[in-house]
Scaffold this motif. Structure first.
Motif, PDB file in Angstrom:
ATOM      1  N   TYR A  45       0.855  -1.205   0.000  1.00 24.88           N
ATOM      2  CA  TYR A  45       0.000   0.000   0.000  1.00 24.88           C
ATOM      3  C   TYR A  45       0.888   1.251   0.000  1.00 24.88           C
ATOM      4  O   TYR A  45       0.594   2.243  -0.678  1.00 24.88           O
ATOM      5  N   SER A 150      -5.057 -18.285   7.226  1.00 22.09           N
ATOM      6  CA  SER A 150      -3.977 -18.927   6.475  1.00 22.09           C
ATOM      7  C   SER A 150      -2.796 -18.001   6.201  1.00 22.09           C
ATOM      8  O   SER A 150      -1.729 -18.451   5.825  1.00 22.09           O
ATOM      9  N   GLY A 151      -2.982 -16.694   6.383  1.00 21.36           N
ATOM     10  CA  GLY A 151      -1.927 -15.726   6.098  1.00 21.36           C
ATOM     11  C   GLY A 151      -1.010 -15.525   7.289  1.00 21.36           C
ATOM     12  O   GLY A 151      -1.068 -16.257   8.292  1.00 21.36           O
ATOM     13  N   ALA A 152      -0.153 -14.522   7.181  1.00 20.11           N
ATOM     14  CA  ALA A 152       0.875 -14.307   8.196  1.00 20.11           C
ATOM     15  C   ALA A 152       0.269 -13.929   9.548  1.00 20.11           C
ATOM     16  O   ALA A 152       0.627 -14.500  10.596  1.00 20.11           O
ATOM     17  N   VAL A 153      -0.666 -12.971   9.569  1.00 25.48           N
ATOM     18  CA  VAL A 153      -1.296 -12.571  10.833  1.00 25.48           C
ATOM     19  C   VAL A 153      -2.181 -13.707  11.349  1.00 25.48           C
ATOM     20  O   VAL A 153      -2.217 -13.992  12.558  1.00 25.48           O
ATOM     21  N   GLY A 173      -9.075 -19.913   2.262  1.00 22.94           N
ATOM     22  CA  GLY A 173      -9.755 -20.007   0.975  1.00 22.94           C
ATOM     23  C   GLY A 173      -9.251 -21.126   0.086  1.00 22.94           C
ATOM     24  O   GLY A 173      -9.744 -21.274  -1.035  1.00 22.94           O
ATOM     25  N   HIS A 192     -13.644 -19.693   3.756  1.00 23.50           N
ATOM     26  CA  HIS A 192     -14.314 -18.389   3.695  1.00 23.50           C
ATOM     27  C   HIS A 192     -14.818 -18.041   2.294  1.00 23.50           C
ATOM     28  O   HIS A 192     -15.441 -17.003   2.103  1.00 23.50           O
ATOM     29  N   ASN A 221     -16.678  -8.997   5.108  1.00 19.17           N
ATOM     30  CA  ASN A 221     -17.307  -9.861   6.110  1.00 19.17           C
ATOM     31  C   ASN A 221     -18.005  -9.183   7.275  1.00 19.17           C
ATOM     32  O   ASN A 221     -18.783  -9.838   7.973  1.00 19.17           O
ATOM     33  N   VAL A 238      -8.812  -6.033  11.669  1.00 17.87           N
ATOM     34  CA  VAL A 238      -7.364  -6.062  11.432  1.00 17.87           C
ATOM     35  C   VAL A 238      -7.077  -5.674   9.989  1.00 17.87           C
ATOM     36  O   VAL A 238      -6.196  -4.869   9.716  1.00 17.87           O
ATOM     37  N   MET A 261      -8.076  -1.639  14.937  1.00 14.36           N
ATOM     38  CA  MET A 261      -6.733  -1.958  15.441  1.00 14.36           C
ATOM     39  C   MET A 261      -5.694  -1.618  14.386  1.00 14.36           C
ATOM     40  O   MET A 261      -5.766  -2.135  13.278  1.00 14.36           O
ATOM     41  N   MET A 263      -1.397  -1.243  14.173  1.00 19.38           N
ATOM     42  CA  MET A 263      -0.114  -1.318  14.902  1.00 19.38           C
ATOM     43  C   MET A 263       0.558   0.045  14.999  1.00 19.38           C
ATOM     44  O   MET A 263       1.343   0.283  15.906  1.00 19.38           O
ATOM     45  N   GLY A 311      -4.926 -17.530  -1.766  1.00 24.12           N
ATOM     46  CA  GLY A 311      -4.227 -18.796  -1.544  1.00 24.12           C
ATOM     47  C   GLY A 311      -3.051 -18.620  -0.611  1.00 24.12           C
ATOM     48  O   GLY A 311      -1.999 -19.232  -0.797  1.00 24.12           O
ATOM     49  N   ALA A 312      -3.238 -17.780   0.427  1.00 24.10           N
ATOM     50  CA  ALA A 312      -2.146 -17.492   1.365  1.00 24.10           C
ATOM     51  C   ALA A 312      -1.687 -18.762   2.073  1.00 24.10           C
ATOM     52  O   ALA A 312      -2.484 -19.669   2.340  1.00 24.10           O
TER      53      ALA A 312
HETATM   54  P1  NAP Z   1      -1.656 -12.300   4.047  1.00 22.92           P
HETATM   55  O1  NAP Z   1      -0.565 -13.144   4.597  1.00 22.92           O
HETATM   56  O2  NAP Z   1      -1.643 -11.903   2.623  1.00 22.92           O
HETATM   57  O3  NAP Z   1      -3.050 -13.036   4.360  1.00 22.92           O
HETATM   58  C1  NAP Z   1      -4.281 -12.553   3.909  1.00 22.92           C
HETATM   59  C2  NAP Z   1      -5.374 -13.400   4.550  1.00 22.92           C
HETATM   60  O4  NAP Z   1      -6.669 -12.892   4.183  1.00 22.92           O
HETATM   61  C3  NAP Z   1      -5.308 -14.847   4.093  1.00 22.92           C
HETATM   62  O5  NAP Z   1      -5.514 -15.706   5.191  1.00 22.92           O
HETATM   63  C4  NAP Z   1      -6.468 -14.921   3.115  1.00 22.92           C
HETATM   64  O6  NAP Z   1      -6.967 -16.229   2.961  1.00 22.92           O
HETATM   65  C5  NAP Z   1      -7.446 -14.033   3.851  1.00 22.92           C
HETATM   66  N1  NAP Z   1      -8.660 -13.759   3.080  1.00 22.92           N
HETATM   67  C6  NAP Z   1      -8.803 -13.663   1.739  1.00 22.92           C
HETATM   68  N2  NAP Z   1     -10.103 -13.514   1.439  1.00 22.92           N
HETATM   69  C7  NAP Z   1     -10.792 -13.523   2.612  1.00 22.92           C
HETATM   70  C8  NAP Z   1     -12.161 -13.429   2.967  1.00 22.92           C
HETATM   71  N3  NAP Z   1     -13.135 -13.275   2.055  1.00 22.92           N
HETATM   72  N4  NAP Z   1     -12.492 -13.509   4.277  1.00 22.92           N
HETATM   73  C9  NAP Z   1     -11.545 -13.651   5.229  1.00 22.92           C
HETATM   74  N5  NAP Z   1     -10.236 -13.741   4.953  1.00 22.92           N
HETATM   75  C10 NAP Z   1      -9.867 -13.675   3.663  1.00 22.92           C
HETATM   76  O7  NAP Z   1      -1.771 -10.940   4.870  1.00 22.92           O
HETATM   77  P2  NAP Z   1      -1.474 -10.666   6.433  1.00 22.92           P
HETATM   78  O8  NAP Z   1      -0.101 -10.158   6.571  1.00 22.92           O
HETATM   79  O9  NAP Z   1      -1.899 -11.861   7.209  1.00 22.92           O
HETATM   80  O10 NAP Z   1      -2.482  -9.458   6.685  1.00 22.92           O
HETATM   81  C11 NAP Z   1      -3.895  -9.697   6.673  1.00 22.92           C
HETATM   82  C12 NAP Z   1      -4.619  -8.350   6.552  1.00 22.92           C
HETATM   83  O11 NAP Z   1      -4.401  -7.594   7.752  1.00 22.92           O
HETATM   84  C13 NAP Z   1      -4.133  -7.465   5.406  1.00 22.92           C
HETATM   85  O12 NAP Z   1      -5.234  -6.762   4.870  1.00 22.92           O
HETATM   86  C14 NAP Z   1      -3.185  -6.491   6.082  1.00 22.92           C
HETATM   87  O13 NAP Z   1      -3.080  -5.273   5.393  1.00 22.92           O
HETATM   88  C15 NAP Z   1      -3.851  -6.335   7.428  1.00 22.92           C
HETATM   89  N6  NAP Z   1      -2.924  -5.975   8.515  1.00 22.92           N
HETATM   90  C16 NAP Z   1      -3.307  -4.981   9.336  1.00 22.92           C
HETATM   91  C17 NAP Z   1      -2.510  -4.639  10.405  1.00 22.92           C
HETATM   92  C18 NAP Z   1      -2.965  -3.582  11.361  1.00 22.92           C
HETATM   93  O14 NAP Z   1      -2.155  -2.982  12.071  1.00 22.92           O
HETATM   94  N7  NAP Z   1      -4.274  -3.367  11.436  1.00 22.92           N
HETATM   95  C19 NAP Z   1      -1.276  -5.272  10.590  1.00 22.92           C
HETATM   96  C20 NAP Z   1      -0.921  -6.312   9.737  1.00 22.92           C
HETATM   97  C21 NAP Z   1      -1.777  -6.672   8.696  1.00 22.92           C
HETATM   98  P3  NAP Z   1      -6.804 -17.097   1.579  1.00 22.92           P
HETATM   99  O15 NAP Z   1      -5.658 -16.543   0.816  1.00 22.92           O
HETATM  100  O16 NAP Z   1      -6.579 -18.489   2.116  1.00 22.92           O
HETATM  101  O17 NAP Z   1      -8.119 -16.935   0.878  1.00 22.92           O
END
Ligand code: NAP
Length: 320
Positions: A45, A150-153, A173, A192, A221, A238, A261, A263, A311-312
């Motif tokens: 971003y 499935s992703g990092a968080v 997913g 999901h 959601n 998040v 939330m 960070m 597909g995380a």
């Molecule tokens: P990531 O590793 O790319 O993971 C993204 C996650 O979102 C995957 O588990 C993916 O699942 C899931 N997703 C996709 N479509 C979805 C749906 N319809 N419903 C629910 N989940 C869905 O990213 P990340 O690092 O974990 O970060 C996740 C999100 O949090 C991002 O948007 C990021 O910008 C945000 N974030 C915010 C903060 C904060 O301070 N608020 C900090 C870190 C991250 P599949 O790929 O399996 O479909």
């Protein structure tokens, strides 16, 4: 040393690997020789120039990484040259061979944890920790839905919530993602992408609903999360990539809360406290960062494309 430099905002291709001067630590600072660098969606971003925080150019992205201490400035007492560490933010940008960090935001990397795993710690694990325990005040015995596990968080949240005694339901997913979420400690896993997954999620609580939902994609959601909250349930936003429509009545009837939330809002003391808990989790092996892809630093553009794809599977890291 080599570092990614961005001279104009735009697509992944604006990231160029360049030769830049070596870094020198000032008082209270250390230079870390990075062996792995974490890629977070927020880096993309910011690179695009669409994020509320716009860095001044030229800019090296990145806040997360792990490696060894190369040099220390005056007054540094916790580290010496050669120590294995991970970083929680830095002054110089982490998409590089070296990073300049304040000593207080550097943490020891236990011998059993790889550099790639260390690079997966800061944003993903501190976000999951702050969302679960500081914002939602999650407690053992409660039930949490990690929507996007499935992703990092998400993987970080699954491990943290399971270790704290919550009942954990995670979503992904893809089949591969769902297998990972189960392997990392979720009691149940849902798809999901399946239209009926909210009904299934509610059924898994016997109709009572969720005490806590961590939401990775609130614009998609949030409206359907609210009706599956338990009385006094809390949704933590998040991740969000657009606007959402909700029926606020669902919050009234449950005394429910929607909690934002970011960070960026965590104080230095909060960040340091969270990482003290995370290091303990690495030491006792309740926290086991999962690396999905390792990509050479020179191919940072490919990593930025990959982190935004479906597909995380755990974390994407760059290798300098
Ligand atoms: P990531 O590793 O790319 O993971 C993204 C996650 O979102 C995957 O588990 C993916 O699942 C899931 N997703 C996709 N479509 C979805 C749906 N319809 N419903 C629910 N989940 C869905 O990213 P990340 O690092 O974990 O970060 C996740 C999100 O949090 C991002 O948007 C990021 O910008 C945000 N974030 C915010 C903060 C904060 O301070 N608020 C900090 C870190 C991250 P599949 O790929 O399996 O479909």
């Amino acid at each position: 040393m080599k570092a990614i430099r961005i001279k104009e905002f735009g697509g992944p291709e604006v990231m160029k690997l360049e030769e830049v001067p070596d870094l020198k630590p000032g008082a209270g600072q250390v230079v870390v020789r990075l062996r792995a660098v974490g890629v977070n969606p927020v880096d993309t971003y910011m690179r695009a120039g669409t994020y509320p925080r716009k860095p001044s150019l030229p800019w090296t992205p990145g806040t997360d990484g792990a490696g060894t201490i190369e040099s220390v400035g005056s007054g540094v007492s916790r580290f010496k040259s050669g120590d294995r560490v991970y970083i929680a933010g830095c002054l110089s940008g982490a998409y590089a061979e070296q990073s300049l960090c304040e000593e207080r935001f550097v943490f020891p990397l236990p011998a059993n944890v790889s550099f790639a795993q260390g690079a997966a710690m800061h944003i993903p694990y501190s976000t999951a920790f702050r969302a679960l325990f500081h914002r939602a005040q999650a407690r053992g015995g409660e039930t949490v839905l990690i929507h996007g596990a499935s992703g990092a968080v998400g993987i970080a949240a699954v491990q943290l919530a399971r270790a704290a005694g919550l009942r954990v339901i995670g979503t992904a997913g893809s089949d591969r993602g769902r297998q990972l979420v189960t392997a990392e400690g979720a009691h149940e896993v849902l798809d999901h992408k399946a239209p009926g997954h909210f009904d299934e999620a509610l059924a898994l609580t016997g109709g009572r609903g969720y005490d806590v939902i961590l939401e990775m994609l609130a614009n998609v959601n949030l409206g359907r999360d609210l009706p599956i909250l338990a009385s006094k349930g809390r949704v933590v936003v998040v991740g969000n990539r657009g606007s959402a429509e909700i029926d606020a009545r669902h919050t009234m009837t449950r005394d429910a809360s929607i909690l934002g939330m970011s960070m960026w809002n965590a104080s230095p003391e909060e960040v340091i406290s969270i990482h003290s808990a995370l290091v303990a989790g690495l030491e006792n092996k309740t926290l086991r960062p999962v690396i999905g892809q390792e990509i050479p630093l020179a191919e940072a553009a490919r990593a930025h494309t990959a982190v935004m794809e479906a597909g995380a599977y755990g974390k994407i890291v760059l290798i300098p």
